[in-house]
Design a protein around this motif. Structure first.
Motif, PDB file in Angstrom:
ATOM      1  N   TYR A 186      -2.240  -1.525  20.034  1.00  0.00           N
ATOM      2  CA  TYR A 186      -2.868  -2.323  18.980  1.00  0.00           C
ATOM      3  C   TYR A 186      -2.779  -1.581  17.654  1.00  0.00           C
ATOM      4  CZ  TYR A 186      -6.455  -4.493  16.135  1.00  0.00           C
ATOM      5  OH  TYR A 186      -7.132  -5.080  15.105  1.00  0.00           O
ATOM      6  N   GLU A 187      -3.122  -0.309  17.703  1.00  0.00           N
ATOM      7  CA  GLU A 187      -3.127   0.477  16.464  1.00  0.00           C
ATOM      8  C   GLU A 187      -1.693   0.621  15.932  1.00  0.00           C
ATOM      9  OE1 GLU A 187      -4.771   4.760  14.768  1.00  0.00           O
ATOM     10  OE2 GLU A 187      -4.763   4.353  16.928  1.00  0.00           O
ATOM     11  N   ARG A 188      -0.718   0.776  16.860  1.00  0.00           N
ATOM     12  CA  ARG A 188       0.672   0.911  16.440  1.00  0.00           C
ATOM     13  C   ARG A 188       1.152  -0.356  15.745  1.00  0.00           C
ATOM     14  NH1 ARG A 188       3.209   0.923  21.058  1.00  0.00           N
ATOM     15  NH2 ARG A 188       2.595   3.065  21.507  1.00  0.00           N
ATOM     16  N   VAL A 189       0.805  -1.502  16.301  1.00  0.00           N
ATOM     17  CA  VAL A 189       1.223  -2.792  15.707  1.00  0.00           C
ATOM     18  C   VAL A 189       0.584  -2.986  14.346  1.00  0.00           C
ATOM     19  CG1 VAL A 189       1.106  -5.292  15.974  1.00  0.00           C
ATOM     20  CG2 VAL A 189       1.696  -3.855  17.937  1.00  0.00           C
ATOM     21  N   ALA A 190      -0.684  -2.590  14.262  1.00  0.00           N
ATOM     22  CA  ALA A 190      -1.393  -2.739  12.981  1.00  0.00           C
ATOM     23  C   ALA A 190      -0.735  -1.891  11.896  1.00  0.00           C
ATOM     24  CB  ALA A 190      -2.859  -2.367  13.144  1.00  0.00           C
ATOM     25  N   LEU A 191      -0.353  -0.678  12.257  1.00  0.00           N
ATOM     26  CA  LEU A 191       0.293   0.204  11.269  1.00  0.00           C
ATOM     27  C   LEU A 191       1.670  -0.333  10.869  1.00  0.00           C
ATOM     28  CD1 LEU A 191      -0.629   3.729  12.695  1.00  0.00           C
ATOM     29  CD2 LEU A 191      -1.528   2.645  10.617  1.00  0.00           C
ATOM     30  N   ILE A 192       2.382  -0.887  11.886  1.00  0.00           N
ATOM     31  CA  ILE A 192       3.710  -1.454  11.576  1.00  0.00           C
ATOM     32  C   ILE A 192       3.564  -2.617  10.606  1.00  0.00           C
ATOM     33  CG2 ILE A 192       5.661  -2.731  12.555  1.00  0.00           C
ATOM     34  CD1 ILE A 192       5.413  -0.944  15.024  1.00  0.00           C
ATOM     35  N   ASP A 193       2.537  -3.465  10.819  1.00  0.00           N
ATOM     36  CA  ASP A 193       2.330  -4.589   9.901  1.00  0.00           C
ATOM     37  C   ASP A 193       2.003  -4.108   8.493  1.00  0.00           C
ATOM     38  OD1 ASP A 193       2.848  -6.434  11.857  1.00  0.00           O
ATOM     39  OD2 ASP A 193       0.702  -6.680  12.417  1.00  0.00           O
ATOM     40  N   GLN A 194       1.238  -3.044   8.417  1.00  0.00           N
ATOM     41  CA  GLN A 194       0.905  -2.522   7.073  1.00  0.00           C
ATOM     42  C   GLN A 194       2.172  -1.960   6.377  1.00  0.00           C
ATOM     43  OE1 GLN A 194      -2.340   0.256   7.436  1.00  0.00           O
ATOM     44  NE2 GLN A 194      -3.739  -1.274   8.332  1.00  0.00           N
ATOM     45  N   VAL A 195       3.010  -1.305   7.162  1.00  0.00           N
ATOM     46  CA  VAL A 195       4.271  -0.794   6.593  1.00  0.00           C
ATOM     47  C   VAL A 195       5.143  -1.946   6.127  1.00  0.00           C
ATOM     48  CG1 VAL A 195       6.420   0.417   7.132  1.00  0.00           C
ATOM     49  CG2 VAL A 195       4.209   1.362   7.861  1.00  0.00           C
ATOM     50  N   ARG A 196       5.186  -3.059   6.918  1.00  0.00           N
ATOM     51  CA  ARG A 196       5.987  -4.210   6.516  1.00  0.00           C
ATOM     52  C   ARG A 196       5.447  -4.815   5.233  1.00  0.00           C
ATOM     53  NH1 ARG A 196       7.192  -8.497  11.089  1.00  0.00           N
ATOM     54  NH2 ARG A 196       8.414  -9.278   9.326  1.00  0.00           N
ATOM     55  N   ASP A 197       4.116  -4.803   5.113  1.00  0.00           N
ATOM     56  CA  ASP A 197       3.537  -5.321   3.863  1.00  0.00           C
ATOM     57  C   ASP A 197       3.966  -4.458   2.669  1.00  0.00           C
ATOM     58  OD1 ASP A 197       2.300  -7.341   5.253  1.00  0.00           O
ATOM     59  OD2 ASP A 197       0.367  -6.277   5.421  1.00  0.00           O
ATOM     60  N   ARG A 198       3.980  -3.163   2.873  1.00  0.00           N
ATOM     61  CA  ARG A 198       4.403  -2.273   1.784  1.00  0.00           C
ATOM     62  C   ARG A 198       5.873  -2.511   1.440  1.00  0.00           C
ATOM     63  NH1 ARG A 198       1.661   2.328   0.519  1.00  0.00           N
ATOM     64  NH2 ARG A 198       3.177   2.317  -1.184  1.00  0.00           N
ATOM     65  N   LEU A 199       6.678  -2.739   2.470  1.00  0.00           N
ATOM     66  CA  LEU A 199       8.103  -3.032   2.205  1.00  0.00           C
ATOM     67  C   LEU A 199       8.254  -4.345   1.454  1.00  0.00           C
ATOM     68  CD1 LEU A 199       9.738  -1.989   5.615  1.00  0.00           C
ATOM     69  CD2 LEU A 199       9.944  -0.800   3.421  1.00  0.00           C
ATOM     70  N   THR A 200       7.430  -5.328   1.804  1.00  0.00           N
ATOM     71  CA  THR A 200       7.491  -6.602   1.087  1.00  0.00           C
ATOM     72  C   THR A 200       7.100  -6.415  -0.381  1.00  0.00           C
ATOM     73  OG1 THR A 200       6.948  -7.787   3.144  1.00  0.00           O
ATOM     74  CG2 THR A 200       6.637  -8.965   1.061  1.00  0.00           C
ATOM     75  N   THR A 201       6.068  -5.602  -0.578  1.00  0.00           N
ATOM     76  CA  THR A 201       5.654  -5.302  -1.959  1.00  0.00           C
ATOM     77  C   THR A 201       6.785  -4.637  -2.735  1.00  0.00           C
ATOM     78  OG1 THR A 201       3.357  -5.010  -1.209  1.00  0.00           O
ATOM     79  CG2 THR A 201       3.956  -4.074  -3.372  1.00  0.00           C
ATOM     80  N   LEU A 202       7.466  -3.713  -2.090  1.00  0.00           N
ATOM     81  CA  LEU A 202       8.592  -3.023  -2.736  1.00  0.00           C
ATOM     82  C   LEU A 202       9.717  -4.006  -3.023  1.00  0.00           C
ATOM     83  CD1 LEU A 202       9.542   0.511  -2.222  1.00  0.00           C
ATOM     84  CD2 LEU A 202      11.410  -1.056  -1.843  1.00  0.00           C
ATOM     85  N   LEU A 203       9.919  -5.022  -2.120  1.00  0.00           N
ATOM     86  CA  LEU A 203      10.986  -5.999  -2.310  1.00  0.00           C
ATOM     87  C   LEU A 203      10.729  -6.871  -3.527  1.00  0.00           C
ATOM     88  CD1 LEU A 203      13.533  -7.458  -1.154  1.00  0.00           C
ATOM     89  CD2 LEU A 203      11.958  -8.903   0.164  1.00  0.00           C
ATOM     90  N   ILE A 204       9.454  -7.276  -3.689  1.00  0.00           N
ATOM     91  CA  ILE A 204       9.166  -8.195  -4.788  1.00  0.00           C
ATOM     92  C   ILE A 204       8.873  -7.458  -6.104  1.00  0.00           C
ATOM     93  CG2 ILE A 204       8.288  -9.944  -3.180  1.00  0.00           C
ATOM     94  CD1 ILE A 204       5.449  -9.091  -3.945  1.00  0.00           C
ATOM     95  N   SER A 205       8.898  -6.132  -6.047  1.00  0.00           N
ATOM     96  CA  SER A 205       8.592  -5.362  -7.269  1.00  0.00           C
ATOM     97  C   SER A 205       9.722  -5.407  -8.291  1.00  0.00           C
ATOM     98  CB  SER A 205       8.285  -3.906  -6.897  1.00  0.00           C
ATOM     99  OG  SER A 205       9.457  -3.294  -6.348  1.00  0.00           O
ATOM    100  N   SER A 206      10.950  -5.741  -7.838  1.00  0.00           N
ATOM    101  CA  SER A 206      12.097  -5.759  -8.761  1.00  0.00           C
ATOM    102  C   SER A 206      13.107  -6.802  -8.302  1.00  0.00           C
ATOM    103  CB  SER A 206      12.780  -4.393  -8.816  1.00  0.00           C
ATOM    104  OG  SER A 206      13.956  -4.446  -9.607  1.00  0.00           O
ATOM    105  N   ASP A 207      13.686  -7.480  -9.272  1.00  0.00           N
ATOM    106  CA  ASP A 207      14.723  -8.467  -8.956  1.00  0.00           C
ATOM    107  C   ASP A 207      15.989  -7.819  -8.423  1.00  0.00           C
ATOM    108  OD1 ASP A 207      13.059 -10.502  -9.792  1.00  0.00           O
ATOM    109  OD2 ASP A 207      13.895 -10.555 -11.841  1.00  0.00           O
ATOM    110  N   TYR A 208      16.135  -6.525  -8.667  1.00  0.00           N
ATOM    111  CA  TYR A 208      17.343  -5.847  -8.230  1.00  0.00           C
ATOM    112  C   TYR A 208      17.317  -5.509  -6.738  1.00  0.00           C
ATOM    113  CZ  TYR A 208      18.526  -5.223 -13.149  1.00  0.00           C
ATOM    114  OH  TYR A 208      18.835  -5.438 -14.441  1.00  0.00           O
ATOM    115  N   VAL A 209      16.107  -5.567  -6.056  1.00  0.00           N
ATOM    116  CA  VAL A 209      15.985  -5.202  -4.649  1.00  0.00           C
ATOM    117  C   VAL A 209      16.144  -6.457  -3.798  1.00  0.00           C
ATOM    118  CG1 VAL A 209      14.477  -4.198  -2.892  1.00  0.00           C
ATOM    119  CG2 VAL A 209      14.451  -3.303  -5.222  1.00  0.00           C
TER     120      VAL A 209
END
Length: 582
Positions: A96-119
């Protein structure tokens, strides 16, 4: 004789000086105009280049800042505590904890994706989980296609500032000794869009991104070979170290090259513009400049022609008239159709020529009369001692019965006096004058009892057509008998020779007397050279004056030391003009 035009134009020194002065004053004005025009065009061109440099620099800095921003987000993502926890403890965490951390990492990656039009994609590989987490692919077990691509690019050495796979560009960073690998894919279309935005500054401009090692990464140009050739110029120190646009030739076309560094990717953003595009707005000014320059040349030509018409031609006509007067042609009248200053000059010249002609005619008649008088005076100045001694010699020859010599002397004496007392023309054929001098020598040699003799050369046949003044040679020979042998010299010799060449007559009389000193010769030479109007008109001086009066200063008598020891008298008649007329 009317002088209408100057057929043989003078050298036109005044005309040339006026034109040269005009050009000398006009050249600084034209030069200043050229300098101002080129200075203005240079300032305008520099202003355009500065504007383009500022625009290119602005867009390149914006791109560089955007890339730095993306890389900083990537580094911050690697330091994220959830990612760190997964990296260090992923295999020991509860599901459970592993899945939760993976989801948080995916959220951070999504944030990084939408931070710039170049990504366009952001992902991370966590070795502790054996999985890749990607904003595009989601969570997948390794090995997978994305992991294999990232692993293959990471084998590149030395580590580049960015990674490439075909047309795809990645930023890759690692953490925990390769236990965590973050990768971000940059959108090439977005980069090209940014480059095209810079290229819109000028119509004939292109922009490329690259460096000397990798060549052209991407370019707005349709011709990739051209982009590659431009990227090769980055190695040129003049381009690399210049903060201002530089001009380079490529395939016969001049380009302005502007370089800006994109440090986040260790690349150079290069904008190159066809020089014609920069200078197109200035071409109309260049056209007007050359038009005005051509007008200035036309004005100089028209001014020169006007000077020639108004000043040079009348002045040349006047100079031509003076040249004709120098050739003793006084029958000349200059006509003038204008009423300017030249009309007064021409009228004054005509009046001067008329007065000069009349004065010369009067003086010439007086001079001719004077020559006749001098000739008659010379004929009347026959030495009576010569006649007395000659008759005495005839008497003595008759007494001793030497009738043959007496008859010869009588015949020579009669011929001599017939020649000097004959009236008529003052000029005689040269051969007769020469023969008369030889008759005189013959008489004198008989008188001096043959202790003096003479040697002579036959006069050339050319002398038959040459006329000379009477009594030119005999006074020279007479001078020899009177002064060279008065010390009773035995075996005295008089040498006489003549030649005619190209109208120049030379009669040379020499003796072997020893009474004449070098100083005496110098004194005689000075008397012959000086103006002798007030001197007695007899002897050598009289002959010299008559020759120079008739034939010019180059003619006359010239004395020097004879090779035989006595005096050498050379009679020269420069008869060239008469010879040419003949």
């Amino acid at each position: 004789m009317k002088l209408l035009t100057a057929r043989k134009m003078s050298k036109g020194f005044v005309y040339k000086k006026i034109v040269i002065v005009f050009i000398a004053f006009l050249i600084p004005l034209i030069s200043m105009n050229i300098w101002v025009n080129y200075k203005g065009m240079s300032l305008t061109k520099n202003a355009i280049l500065d504007s383009s440099l500022a625009g290119a620099s602005f867009y390149s800095k914006q791109l560089d800042k955007e890339m730095y921003f993306i890389r900083n987000l990537q580094l911050q993502f690697l330091s994220d505590k959830d990612l760190q926890k997964l990296s260090f403890r992923g295999s020991m965490l509860e599901n459970y904890e592993r899945v939760a951390l993976i989801d948080q990492v995916r959220d951070r990656l999504t944030t990084l994706l939408i931070s710039s039009d170049y990504v366009i994609n952001a992902g991370v590989y966590v070795s502790a989980l054996g999985k890749t987490i990607s904003s595009m692919k989601g969570v997948t077990n390794t090995p997978n296609e994305e992991f294999r691509l990232i692993s293959s690019m990471m084998s590149t050495t030395p580590k580049p500032s960015f990674y490439r796979d075909g047309d795809r560009i990645f930023f890759i960073e690692t953490e925990n000794n390769g236990g965590t690998i973050s990768y971000i894919e940059i959108s090439k279309p977005k980069l090209l869009e940014a480059l095209n935005q810079i290229a819109t500054l000028y119509k004939e401009s292109e922009v490329l991104l690259g460096n000397s090692n990798l060549g052209s990464i991407m370019s707005t140009a349709m011709d990739n070979q051209e982009s590659e050739a431009i990227s090769d110029l980055i190695d040129d120190q003049s381009v690399r170290n210049s903060i201002n646009p530089v001009i380079k030739q490529l395939h016969g076309t001049s380009y302005f090259i502007i370089q800006n560094d994109v440090g986040s990717m260790d690349l150079s953003l290069i904008m190159y513009v066809n020089q014609r595009e920069i200078t197109r707005t200035l071409s109309q000014f260049i056209t007007w400049f050359y038009t005005l320059f051509g007008i200035a040349i036309v004005i100089m030509v028209l001014y020169s022609f006007s000077l020639s018409l108004l000043i040079h031609r009348p002045l040349s006509k006047l100079v031509k008239a003076f040249h004709m007067i120098e050739t003793d042609n006084l029958n000349i009248v200059i006509e003038s159709k204008t009423k300017d200053e030249f009309h007064y000059l021409f009228h004054s010249f005509n009046r001067m020529a008329f007065n000069l002609k009349r004065s010369i005619e009067e003086n010439y008649e007086q001079k001719i009369a004077l020559q006749h008088s001098q000739l008659k005076q010379l004929q009347s100045q026959i030495n009576p001692h010569f006649l007395y001694n000659s008759f005495f010699n005839i008497y003595m020859m008759c007494k001793v019965g030497d009738s043959e010599n007496a008859a010869e002397l009588s015949q020579k004496l009669g011929s001599y006096y017939q020649y000097i007392t004959r009236s008529g023309s003052d000029e005689v054929p040269l051969y007769k004058e020469y023969r008369h001098a030889l008759d005189y020598c013959e008489i004198q040699c008989i008188r001096f009892s043959n202790r003096i003799r003479y040697e002579y050369d036959e006069i050339p046949d050319e002398s038959n057509t040459i006329s000379v003044p009477r009594l030119m040679i005999q006074p020279i020979v007479e001078n020899v008998f009177e002064h060279a042998f008065e010390d009773g010299t035995v075996e005295g010799v008089v040498y006489i020779r003549a030649n005619c060449h190209n109208g120049v007559v030379r009669i040379i009389v020499e003796d072997n007397g020893n009474l004449l000193t070098t100083k005496d010769i110098e004194v005689l030479r000075e008397k012959l050279a000086m103006d002798s109007k007030q001197m007695e008109k007899t002897g050598l001086i009289n002959v010299n004056n008559r020759l120079q009066l008739k034939y010019g200063a180059e003619s006359g008598l010239f004395v020097s030391r004879s090779q035989y020891g006595g005096l050498k008298v050379e009679l020269v008649i420069m008869n060239k003009n008469e010879n040419e007329e003949a």
